[in-house]
Design an enzyme around this catalytic site. Sequence first.
Site, mmCIF file in Angstrom:
data_model
loop_
_atom_site.group_PDB
_atom_site.id
_atom_site.type_symbol
_atom_site.label_atom_id
_atom_site.label_comp_id
_atom_site.label_asym_id
_atom_site.label_seq_id
_atom_site.Cartn_x
_atom_site.Cartn_y
_atom_site.Cartn_z
ATOM 1 N N HIS A 76 9.314 -1.671 0.064
ATOM 2 C CA HIS A 76 9.495 -3.153 0.145
ATOM 3 C C HIS A 76 9.774 -3.872 -1.093
ATOM 4 O O HIS A 76 9.355 -4.697 -1.450
ATOM 5 C CB HIS A 76 8.109 -3.478 0.794
ATOM 6 C CG HIS A 76 7.683 -3.182 1.940
ATOM 7 N ND1 HIS A 76 6.449 -3.576 2.564
ATOM 8 C CD2 HIS A 76 8.150 -2.307 2.893
ATOM 9 C CE1 HIS A 76 6.213 -2.924 3.729
ATOM 10 N NE2 HIS A 76 7.168 -2.040 3.750
ATOM 11 N N TYR A 84 0.111 0.137 11.476
ATOM 12 C CA TYR A 84 0.774 0.964 11.885
ATOM 13 C C TYR A 84 0.062 2.227 12.766
ATOM 14 O O TYR A 84 0.634 2.903 13.466
ATOM 15 C CB TYR A 84 1.561 1.938 10.905
ATOM 16 C CG TYR A 84 2.583 1.125 10.124
ATOM 17 C CD1 TYR A 84 3.782 1.136 10.696
ATOM 18 C CD2 TYR A 84 2.631 0.572 8.823
ATOM 19 C CE1 TYR A 84 4.861 0.668 10.226
ATOM 20 C CE2 TYR A 84 3.650 0.093 8.202
ATOM 21 C CZ TYR A 84 4.865 0.050 9.098
ATOM 22 O OH TYR A 84 5.975 -0.615 8.400
#
Length: 387
Positions: free
Chosen positions: A152, A273
């Site tokens: 990220h 997730y």
Amino acid sequence: MSFAGLLVGSIAACGGGDSAAASPPKVGAAAPAKATPLGAQLSSPWGLAFLPDGRMLVTQKGGSMVIVRADGSAIDATVSGVPAVNSGGQGGLLDVALDPDFASDPWVYFSFSENGSGGAGTALARGRLAGSTLQDVAVIWRQTPKVGSGIHYGSRIVFRADKTLYLTVGDRGQDDPAAPTGQHAQNVAKTLGKVLRLNRDGSVPTGNPAFTAPGAQPGLWSIGHRNPQGAALKPGSDELWLTEHGPKGGDELNRVLAGRNYGWPLTSYGCPYSFAQSEPACRPGGGTHAPNYEEPKTTWQPTSTAPSGLAFYDGDKFPEWRGQLFAGALVGRTLFRIVLGANDGVASREEVAVVAALGKRIRAVKQGPDGWIYLLSDDGRIIRLER
């Protein structure tokens, strides 16, 4: 408009012409779009900028910058002077952009993942291009704090008409939708998960929004972003649009306004997730952003497409596409064409069929000086969308 309400796949109804590739064009009609992979062989290309002579300046994730011939057939030169990068995980040499006055003073701006105390972070540097050498290279902005994560980083560089620039930076994987806090992308004392507006030397211009919380970092334009890997200005304005990765589903297209908060990680249309896909029950904050945060213009659900690269088209080679957005996709291995409607809402979103058929991870999207659309794929190709 919600995902379910989009007119996905209705290419003929929206005048795009992509589906016409399966049959000859009508007499007098424009030829269908075709996707042509060019000859240059690259290594994990990430960012693309067109030089005044039509050649392409391309960054490669591993840390090298190359100059590609205008016809895309081969690499002409490798650029020297690029500083060392941390290419682990999602890091490396990232975006590249030319100074608005490049013709008279050839500054090149580039972002990369930089090592330092505590780990790594996104950095912005510039150098003057002399032949195939970057001179006077200096880092003009650094993300704080540096962290040990390899994910990220963001990041895209977009110049405004006033010659200031936007820089998008990710949350560095510090925010967890399973246990969201305000400590990172929401924290104005850190430059994680933000969009910044900077002068060309890295200083802070006048006219930026005021974030008044204690320790607010200079240069902030907006907050609450996760991993913005696509950014473009709406033609005729300084209005920034960006795409950013959600977690499990919930990728976003956002119109980025000064001083606004885009919600991550306190609210998201994606799920942790640990879930199979995005569903209302697992979305942080219930998913809905308003009224406390800015609603995305569209989201990708229930699974992520991982949008990367974004461009508004304003050329003359595809007149039926003028004013529309094109967003690459990594996981989705495609290119989306996005039509805006009233009040900048998304009227339709569909895949460009000839690009989807290639099955490539599309990393960058740029309109070329010739009016065609150029794509970078992770497998090392430049793809020209043409007729």
